[in-house]
Motif scaffolding. Structure first.
Motif, PDB file in Angstrom:
ATOM      1  N   ILE A  27      20.519  31.335  36.474  1.00  0.00           N
ATOM      2  CA  ILE A  27      20.254  30.886  37.841  1.00  0.00           C
ATOM      3  C   ILE A  27      19.493  29.562  37.825  1.00  0.00           C
ATOM      4  O   ILE A  27      19.777  28.662  38.630  1.00  0.00           O
ATOM      5  N   ASP A  28      18.565  29.409  36.900  1.00  0.00           N
ATOM      6  CA  ASP A  28      17.852  28.139  36.761  1.00  0.00           C
ATOM      7  C   ASP A  28      18.821  27.012  36.397  1.00  0.00           C
ATOM      8  O   ASP A  28      18.675  25.879  36.864  1.00  0.00           O
ATOM      9  N   HIS A  31      20.572  25.948  39.505  1.00  0.00           N
ATOM     10  CA  HIS A  31      19.644  25.140  40.316  1.00  0.00           C
ATOM     11  C   HIS A  31      19.513  23.733  39.744  1.00  0.00           C
ATOM     12  O   HIS A  31      19.514  22.745  40.498  1.00  0.00           O
ATOM     13  N   ASN A  32      19.401  23.625  38.421  1.00  0.00           N
ATOM     14  CA  ASN A  32      19.280  22.307  37.791  1.00  0.00           C
ATOM     15  C   ASN A  32      20.513  21.453  38.034  1.00  0.00           C
ATOM     16  O   ASN A  32      20.403  20.245  38.261  1.00  0.00           O
ATOM     17  N   GLU A  34      22.483  21.668  40.635  1.00  0.00           N
ATOM     18  CA  GLU A  34      22.427  21.254  42.037  1.00  0.00           C
ATOM     19  C   GLU A  34      21.474  20.079  42.222  1.00  0.00           C
ATOM     20  O   GLU A  34      21.781  19.122  42.943  1.00  0.00           O
ATOM     21  N   GLN A  35      20.331  20.130  41.546  1.00  0.00           N
ATOM     22  CA  GLN A  35      19.376  19.028  41.630  1.00  0.00           C
ATOM     23  C   GLN A  35      19.980  17.744  41.054  1.00  0.00           C
ATOM     24  O   GLN A  35      19.750  16.652  41.585  1.00  0.00           O
TER      25      GLN A  35
END
Length: 87
Positions: A27-28, A31-32, A34-35
């Protein structure tokens, strides 16, 4: 098992913790990604990135999200199958 090697047994609690840690890392990673897309989009808007870089980063994020979704679906499907088992 080879002679002279000790088999390490893990408790269900330890295995669950490891699986939970794996999911958190996945999940991280989503997120990374997406960033990274937001960063490249911002750079594109001010002229510091080209369209190909934006498209590649966006496609990578899309594929990462698709993979995470498929893993989630398989985990839910497995859980449902276990719940249907009769003891």
């Amino acid at each position: 098992m080879q002679p002279g090697t000790a088999e390490v047994k893990q408790t269900p609690s330890e295995l669950t913790g490891q699986f939970g840690q794996y999911l958190k890392q996945a999940i991280d990673g989503v997120h990374n990604q997406e960033q990274a897309v937001h960063e490249v989009n911002d750079r594109f808007l001010i002229g510091q990135a080209d369209v190909s870089e934006v498209m590649i980063t966006a496609n990578q994020a899309h594929l990462t999200l698709q993979l995470a979704t498929q893993v989630r679906n398989k985990v839910i499907e497995s859980y449902q199958e276990i719940m249907r088992m009769q003891l």
